[in-house]
Design an enzyme around this catalytic site. Structure first.
Site, PDB file in Angstrom:
ATOM      1  N   CYS A 175       5.236   4.524  -1.681  1.00  0.00           N
ATOM      2  CA  CYS A 175       5.851   5.829  -1.590  1.00  0.00           C
ATOM      3  C   CYS A 175       7.392   5.575  -0.914  1.00  0.00           C
ATOM      4  CB  CYS A 175       5.292   6.839  -1.147  1.00  0.00           C
ATOM      5  SG  CYS A 175       4.538   6.631   0.596  1.00  0.00           S
ATOM      6  N   GLY A 210      -7.599   9.382   0.247  1.00  0.00           N
ATOM      7  CA  GLY A 210      -8.464   9.309  -0.901  1.00  0.00           C
ATOM      8  C   GLY A 210      -8.024  10.125  -1.937  1.00  0.00           C
ATOM      9  N   ASN A 211      -6.793  10.651  -2.169  1.00  0.00           N
ATOM     10  CA  ASN A 211      -6.493  11.161  -3.421  1.00  0.00           C
ATOM     11  C   ASN A 211      -6.623  10.041  -4.560  1.00  0.00           C
ATOM     12  OD1 ASN A 211      -5.591  13.714  -2.936  1.00  0.00           O
ATOM     13  ND2 ASN A 211      -3.792  13.336  -2.185  1.00  0.00           N
ATOM     14  N   ASP A 245      -1.957  -0.068  -2.313  1.00  0.00           N
ATOM     15  CA  ASP A 245      -1.228   0.989  -1.843  1.00  0.00           C
ATOM     16  C   ASP A 245      -1.012   1.055  -0.378  1.00  0.00           C
ATOM     17  OD1 ASP A 245       0.401   3.417  -2.771  1.00  0.00           O
ATOM     18  OD2 ASP A 245      -0.751   4.226  -1.413  1.00  0.00           O
ATOM     19  N   CYS A 257      -6.308   0.350   0.824  1.00  0.00           N
ATOM     20  CA  CYS A 257      -5.848   0.911   1.774  1.00  0.00           C
ATOM     21  C   CYS A 257      -6.092   2.498   1.295  1.00  0.00           C
ATOM     22  CB  CYS A 257      -4.350   0.888   2.009  1.00  0.00           C
ATOM     23  SG  CYS A 257      -3.988  -0.973   2.252  1.00  0.00           S
ATOM     24  N   ALA A 258      -7.290   2.909   1.308  1.00  0.00           N
ATOM     25  CA  ALA A 258      -7.848   4.134   0.824  1.00  0.00           C
ATOM     26  C   ALA A 258      -7.505   5.367   1.291  1.00  0.00           C
ATOM     27  CB  ALA A 258      -9.074   4.004   0.492  1.00  0.00           C
TER      28      ALA A 258
END
Length: 410
Positions: free
Chosen positions: A227, A109-110, A176, A105-106
């Site tokens: 998060c 892009g961080n 993520d 789940c990119a």
């Protein structure tokens, strides 16, 4: 208010260069790992000071309110504005340079560019996202960061086939997934009352995507992060998934020195880590690591043909044994060869043994090897330290010189 965190993009710059760029305005300080606490960080992080983060390399801590959006290093991609908590997933995954990685789940892009930096652009990062607009944002960020090893794919990760030949070398996966975002400081108030129904839906999705990641045949390490502050999205997800895959995976001990652990009301909670604004001065985050159980048997036999004094009995410590189990090595200067043999004359795969022969082993860091992938799952390993004749001769001469010096003193 939280400090402003900056990750140095090592694909374009380094700590020394960044220090020079900021030294006219800021004074750099380091902090020992054992001294880390919110109180200590606040005490030394005053205007005009930058702290080198003690937990994650190439992360800098600036005073709250610092605005770097117009700084040349940000504009050219040398530094990335990324909260420290968001740096944990890629740091814990720590893919080996040259390996194949999936960020399922990119976007935006961080974490993807952090993975590329850890790989030093040597290998591949397959970056999945099903939203075309979000994927466009990722592509821009990847281009700005110079992450040439990233391959963006506009595809739902759950639609991938783990048995597809294109994924046969995938060894690391970062999961993520979408979550309530209740740990993000700017959204804490609006998410603090997230309904139970919504959390249940998110938890169901998180479980499904994590289980899917663990189905890839060659995957060795899967990091799960959110998060979120809700245990329904964190510890409960981990416990539910590990209960179904415990025959193949175990929960790794994430960053043992990190002070804030997962909830101890869960069996594996203490092996995971949590972050929060009040306890760690970061956004709220949760990270867990799934490690593949390795059934390899390593026989600690040191077969030295000469110069026994050059091989320490404790040369192969636990960390090195674990690394050999995980096949984390490449052929180095010390390796004479890696060859195959059969135990007790049997040709059965489970009786097969590999011998790694070295020129010399001065300490545990000298051990390096490259193991063939075809027999990784059914092989017993034997480490052989073969001291070459010239080294043995030097060792014998050294002994004679020492003996002669001793006699002269007498």
């Amino acid at each position: 208010t939280l400090p402003k965190y900056v990750r140095i993009n090592t694909l374009k710059s380094d700590l020394t260069t960044v220090k020079k760029a900021f030294e006219a305005k800021y004074k750099f300080q380091s902090m020992d790992l054992q001294d880390f606490s919110p109180q200590c960080l606040r005490a030394i992080l005053h205007p005009g000071t930058v702290i080198e983060d003690p937990h994650i390399s190439n992360v800098l801590v600036f005073p709250s309110g610092t605005d770097l959006h117009t700084h040349p290093l940000y504009l050219n991609g040398s530094i990335i504005l990324q909260d420290k908590a968001s740096c944990f997933p890629a740091h814990v995954l720590s893919p080996h340079p040259g390996s194949m990685v999936i960020d399922c789940c990119a976007a935006p892009g961080n974490k993807t560019t952090h993975l590329a930096a850890i790989l030093n652009n040597k290998g591949k990062v397959l970056a999945f996202d099903k939203d075309p607009k979000r994927l466009d944002i990722l592509k821009k960020m990847v281009g700005k960061a110079g992450a040439t090893c990233v391959i963006p794919r506009c595809l739902d990760f759950l639609r991938t086939d783990p048995q597809d030949a294109q994924f046969k070398d995938v060894e690391y996966i970062l999961v993520d997934p979408s979550c309530s975002g209740s740990g993000m400081l700017q959204r804490t108030d609006e998410n603090s009352t997230t309904s139970v129904e919504r959390l249940q839906q998110l938890s169901k999705f998180q479980i499904s995507i994590l289980k899917h990641a663990l189905r890839f045949p060659a995957v060795r390490r899967v990091v799960y992060s959110t998060c979120s502050i809700h245990e329904m999205e964190n510890e409960q997800v981990v416990e539910e998934v590990i209960s179904q895959v415990s025959d193949r995976f175990e929960i790794g001990h994430v960053m043992p020195h990190w002070p804030v652990r997962g909830l101890d009301t869960y069996q594996h909670g203490s092996l995971c880590v949590r972050m929060s604004p009040d306890k760690t001065l970061t956004n709220g985050f949760f990270v867990a690591c799934f490690e593949r159980r390795n059934k390899l048997s390593i026989k600690k036999s040191w077969q030295t043909h000469a110069g026994d004094d050059m091989v320490k009995n404790n040369a192969m410590d636990l960390s090195i044994e674990d690394k050999i189990k995980n096949m984390d090595f490449e052929i180095g200067d010390n390796v004479v060869g890696v060859h195959e043999r059969y135990v007790n004359g049997k040709v059965n795969g489970k009786q097969k043994s590999m011998v790694m022969t070295f020129k010399h082993i001065k300490d545990s860091t000298s051990v390096s090897c490259c193991l063939p992938s075809a027999i990784r799952s059914t092989t017993m390993w034997t480490v052989s330290a073969n001291i070459q004749p010239e080294l043995a001769k030097k060792s014998a001469c050294r002994k004679k010189r020492q003996k002669y010096k001793h006699r002269r003193k007498e």
